[in-house]
Design an enzyme around this catalytic site. Structure first.
Site, PDB file in Angstrom:
ATOM      1  N   ALA A  13       0.806  -1.219   0.000  1.00 43.54           N
ATOM      2  CA  ALA A  13       0.000   0.000   0.000  1.00 43.54           C
ATOM      3  C   ALA A  13       0.841   1.271   0.000  1.00 43.54           C
ATOM      4  O   ALA A  13       0.352   2.344  -0.344  1.00 43.54           O
ATOM      5  CB  ALA A  13      -0.938   0.006   1.203  1.00 43.54           C
ATOM      6  N   ARG A  18      10.573   7.624  -1.731  1.00 42.09           N
ATOM      7  CA  ARG A  18      11.999   7.729  -2.070  1.00 42.09           C
ATOM      8  C   ARG A  18      12.316   7.302  -3.516  1.00 42.09           C
ATOM      9  O   ARG A  18      13.447   7.367  -3.957  1.00 42.09           O
ATOM     10  CB  ARG A  18      12.821   6.884  -1.074  1.00 42.09           C
ATOM     11  CG  ARG A  18      12.835   7.481   0.323  1.00 42.09           C
ATOM     12  CD  ARG A  18      13.294   6.476   1.372  1.00 42.09           C
ATOM     13  NE  ARG A  18      12.235   5.549   1.763  1.00 42.09           N
ATOM     14  CZ  ARG A  18      12.385   4.561   2.665  1.00 42.09           C
ATOM     15  NH1 ARG A  18      13.551   4.385   3.249  1.00 42.09           N
ATOM     16  NH2 ARG A  18      11.375   3.777   2.963  1.00 42.09           N
ATOM     17  N   TYR A 355       1.522  -5.191 -38.853  1.00 42.33           N
ATOM     18  CA  TYR A 355       0.565  -4.205 -38.359  1.00 42.33           C
ATOM     19  C   TYR A 355       0.027  -3.410 -39.539  1.00 42.33           C
ATOM     20  O   TYR A 355       0.779  -2.739 -40.240  1.00 42.33           O
ATOM     21  CB  TYR A 355       1.272  -3.282 -37.357  1.00 42.33           C
ATOM     22  CG  TYR A 355       0.368  -2.269 -36.705  1.00 42.33           C
ATOM     23  CD1 TYR A 355      -0.808  -2.664 -36.078  1.00 42.33           C
ATOM     24  CD2 TYR A 355       0.687  -0.920 -36.722  1.00 42.33           C
ATOM     25  CE1 TYR A 355      -1.634  -1.736 -35.481  1.00 42.33           C
ATOM     26  CE2 TYR A 355      -0.131   0.021 -36.118  1.00 42.33           C
ATOM     27  CZ  TYR A 355      -1.302  -0.397 -35.497  1.00 42.33           C
ATOM     28  OH  TYR A 355      -2.124   0.538 -34.909  1.00 42.33           O
ATOM     29  N   ALA A 391      15.466 -12.074 -53.858  1.00 45.90           N
ATOM     30  CA  ALA A 391      15.875 -10.895 -53.091  1.00 45.90           C
ATOM     31  C   ALA A 391      14.951  -9.727 -53.411  1.00 45.90           C
ATOM     32  O   ALA A 391      14.566  -9.521 -54.562  1.00 45.90           O
ATOM     33  CB  ALA A 391      17.320 -10.539 -53.414  1.00 45.90           C
TER      34      ALA A 391
HETATM   35  C1  UD1 Z   1      10.262  -2.211   7.066  1.00 45.31           C
HETATM   36  C2  UD1 Z   1      10.473  -2.697   8.507  1.00 45.31           C
HETATM   37  C3  UD1 Z   1      11.980  -2.827   8.791  1.00 45.31           C
HETATM   38  C4  UD1 Z   1      12.594  -3.780   7.768  1.00 45.31           C
HETATM   39  C5  UD1 Z   1      12.280  -3.322   6.344  1.00 45.31           C
HETATM   40  C6  UD1 Z   1      12.716  -4.389   5.362  1.00 45.31           C
HETATM   41  C7  UD1 Z   1       8.619  -1.776   9.819  1.00 45.31           C
HETATM   42  C8  UD1 Z   1       8.195  -0.742  10.793  1.00 45.31           C
HETATM   43  N1  UD1 Z   1       9.893  -1.745   9.429  1.00 45.31           N
HETATM   44  O1  UD1 Z   1      10.802  -0.904   6.972  1.00 45.31           O
HETATM   45  O2  UD1 Z   1      12.185  -3.317  10.088  1.00 45.31           O
HETATM   46  O3  UD1 Z   1      13.997  -3.853   7.985  1.00 45.31           O
HETATM   47  O4  UD1 Z   1      10.861  -3.130   6.165  1.00 45.31           O
HETATM   48  O5  UD1 Z   1      12.594  -3.938   4.042  1.00 45.31           O
HETATM   49  O6  UD1 Z   1       7.788  -2.574   9.420  1.00 45.31           O
HETATM   50  N2  UD1 Z   1       3.290  -0.659   3.500  1.00 45.31           N
HETATM   51  C9  UD1 Z   1       1.916  -0.737   3.502  1.00 45.31           C
HETATM   52  N3  UD1 Z   1       1.202   0.126   4.266  1.00 45.31           N
HETATM   53  C10 UD1 Z   1       1.791   1.073   5.037  1.00 45.31           C
HETATM   54  C11 UD1 Z   1       3.210   1.134   5.047  1.00 45.31           C
HETATM   55  C12 UD1 Z   1       3.930   0.245   4.271  1.00 45.31           C
HETATM   56  O7  UD1 Z   1       1.333  -1.574   2.803  1.00 45.31           O
HETATM   57  O8  UD1 Z   1       1.073   1.810   5.702  1.00 45.31           O
HETATM   58  C13 UD1 Z   1       4.059  -1.610   2.657  1.00 45.31           C
HETATM   59  C14 UD1 Z   1       4.923  -0.903   1.643  1.00 45.31           C
HETATM   60  O9  UD1 Z   1       4.233  -0.759   0.405  1.00 45.31           O
HETATM   61  C15 UD1 Z   1       6.117  -1.839   1.503  1.00 45.31           C
HETATM   62  C16 UD1 Z   1       6.167  -2.567   2.840  1.00 45.31           C
HETATM   63  O10 UD1 Z   1       4.929  -2.344   3.487  1.00 45.31           O
HETATM   64  O11 UD1 Z   1       5.953  -2.757   0.468  1.00 45.31           O
HETATM   65  C17 UD1 Z   1       7.308  -2.069   3.727  1.00 45.31           C
HETATM   66  O12 UD1 Z   1       7.136  -0.687   3.935  1.00 45.31           O
HETATM   67  P1  UD1 Z   1       8.362   0.313   3.940  1.00 45.31           P
HETATM   68  O13 UD1 Z   1       7.851   1.683   4.201  1.00 45.31           O
HETATM   69  O14 UD1 Z   1       9.209   0.112   2.754  1.00 45.31           O
HETATM   70  O15 UD1 Z   1       9.113  -0.178   5.281  1.00 45.31           O
HETATM   71  P2  UD1 Z   1      10.621   0.064   5.669  1.00 45.31           P
HETATM   72  O16 UD1 Z   1      10.781   1.461   6.143  1.00 45.31           O
HETATM   73  O17 UD1 Z   1      11.511  -0.381   4.577  1.00 45.31           O
HETATM   74 CA    CA Z   2      11.231  -1.101   2.417  1.00 48.42          CA
END
Ligand code: UD1
Ligand code: CA
Length: 423
Positions: A13, A18, A355, A391
């Site tokens: 989600a 970044r 096409y 050709a």
């Molecule tokens: C998270 C972990 C961290 C771990 C890292 C590994 C937590 C708090 N931290 O951090 O410990 O080392 O992943 O990659 O969990 N997402 C949602 N809903 C939200 C927030 C995030 O679905 O509200 C999904 C994102 O789309 C993503 C995944 O969860 O695919 C991880 O979220 P992200 O924000 O990348 O977490 P990190 O900061 O990397």
């Molecule tokens: Ca991540």
């Protein structure tokens, strides 16, 4: 084998700020496939059929990629990973098995690793298992705090003390939970003050406080759990997947002359003793037989297959086409929506004009046909068995070249059979 006792959640989600992109992070591609696609395929490949993807940012685009094949639930606000799991509460409220949670941005994970982690988890009583690895530069990841071998807590970088930051064992974000234990604990998770998010990692400490065990399943190859947060990470995971695939092809007896200058989508099938020369691009789902020579500078798109012993040479593009055994397409050619039989020679510069401005049309080139250089086939066209083109021939749409006969010119005309023979 199908794992009936496990349900999986993929967290997808998040926006992916970044990435500096208009596109949601999980739909960015590595090895010719969106990150989310890699993750879902790995889970399926591990034998788990019950999968739910938590969507939020660009939910419509993500759902359209999943194309109704995988269940989704909507997280209306992205308030953190614990919040995301809670959004899918209806999917495990009355489930007494285990839950696998995987972030949608970890495309390098292998199905065999998941299976091994599941086996380890099921072997001993515990509330959760966390997949971990040691990495040299752990910044950005949650750190694994251990006590007596088990996991005591997971500390996010922002909340870690200087000594905790030195810990090199990191959280992959991949967990197995006893569903009911997780349900009970999730409601205790408080919003993190610094990030204003609900952290899934906080449940670990809660488990420990209530006397539950949390296992760490540590793997030695840390590249498998690389997460994607930036475009630089995207390039890194591309390389990791490419190397994993290189290893697989190598065990299948395939030579990839220079892997760094070759792009081969994940999962492509290539037969033994085939050589892939540099600057070649091979799309998803392509099948290449044994003893083929591909490239240099060949592009073979999804939906194509190359038969045993065939040659696809330089500056040849093959789109949704099937090339038969021992056929040679050696130079400067475009084949689109084309079926090529066995033992065909496709002369340099041949083009199938597939096409017509409105739709894609099909071309059939039967066994042992010989196409002269610079032949243009304006599809739909059929060139029958053992026929030849001179050709520069242009065969117009809705025409066919009769079996064994030769055509030449623009537009193509049959050469008089008798005259031709007496020559
Ligand atoms: C998270 C972990 C961290 C771990 C890292 C590994 C937590 C708090 N931290 O951090 O410990 O080392 O992943 O990659 O969990 N997402 C949602 N809903 C939200 C927030 C995030 O679905 O509200 C999904 C994102 O789309 C993503 C995944 O969860 O695919 C991880 O979220 P992200 O924000 O990348 O977490 P990190 O900061 O990397
Ligand atoms: Ca991540």
């Amino acid at each position: 084998v199908t794992l009936k006792g496990i349900r999986a959640f993929v967290l997808a989600a998040g926006r992916g700020v970044r990435m500096y992109s208009d596109r949601v992070k999980v739909l960015h591609e590595a090895a010719d496939h969106p990150l989310l696609g890699h993750v879902v395929e790995t889970i399926e490949c591990a034998g788990i059929r019950n999968i739910t993807v938590v969507v939020g940012s660009q939910a419509r685009e993500v759902r359209s990629f999943l194309n109704g094949k995988v269940d989704t639930v909507l997280q209306t606000e992205t308030l953190g990973t614990a919040h995301a799991v809670l959004a899918a509460k209806q999917k495990f409220r009355s489930w007494f098995g285990d839950l696998l949670v995987v972030p949608g941005d970890a495309p390098c994970l292998k199905a065999e690793t998941l299976r091994a982690m599941i086996r380890n988890h099921l072997k001993q009583p515990c509330a959760a298992s966390v997949l971990t690895a040691e990495i040299q530069k752990p910044s950005g990841y949650g750190r694994i705090i251990r006590q007596d071998g088990d996991v005591l807590a997971i500390r996010e970088e922002l909340d870690a003390s200087p000594s905790e930051r030195k810990i090199k064992e990191i959280n992959s974000g991949i967990y197995l939970f006893c569903a009911q234990a997780l349900l009970k604990t999730l409601s205790h998770v408080q919003k993190n003050k610094r990030k204003q998010e609900y952290y899934l990692t906080d449940v670990i400490q809660h488990f420990r406080e209530t006397g539950e065990r949390v296992l760490a399943y540590r793997i030695s190859d840390a590249t498998e759990i690389l997460g994607v947060n930036t475009r630089l990470d995207l390039a890194r995971v591309h390389e990791v997947i490419t190397n994993q695939e290189l290893e697989r092809h190598s065990k299948n007896g395939v030579t990839i002359v220079n892997p760094k200058q070759t792009v081969i989508a994940k999962g492509v099938t290539i037969g033994r003793d085939t050589t892939i020369h540099p600057f070649t691009w091979i799309g998803r789902g392509v099948t290449i037989g044994r003893k083929c020579e591909i490239g240099p500078y060949a592009k073979i798109h999804s939906g194509s297959s190359i038969g045993e012993g065939a040659t696809i040479g330089s500056f040849v593009e093959v789109v949704r086409s099937k090339i038969g055994k021992s056929s040679r397409v050696k130079h400067l050619t475009y084949l689109g929506d084309t079926e090529v039989g066995k033992g065909v020679n496709v002369g340099a510069g041949t083009i199938t004009a597939n096409y017509d401005g409105k739709a894609k049309q099909k071309t059939v080139i039967e066994d042992q046909v010989f196409l002269g250089c610079d032949t243009i086939l304006v599809a739909p066209v059929r060139v029958k068995k053992k026929a030849k083109t001179g050709a520069g021939t242009v065969v117009l749409a809705n025409h066919s070249v009769p079996r064994g006969r030769t055509v030449v010119g623009v537009p193509a005309k049959l050469i008089n059979k008798k005259k031709h023979r007496t020559k």
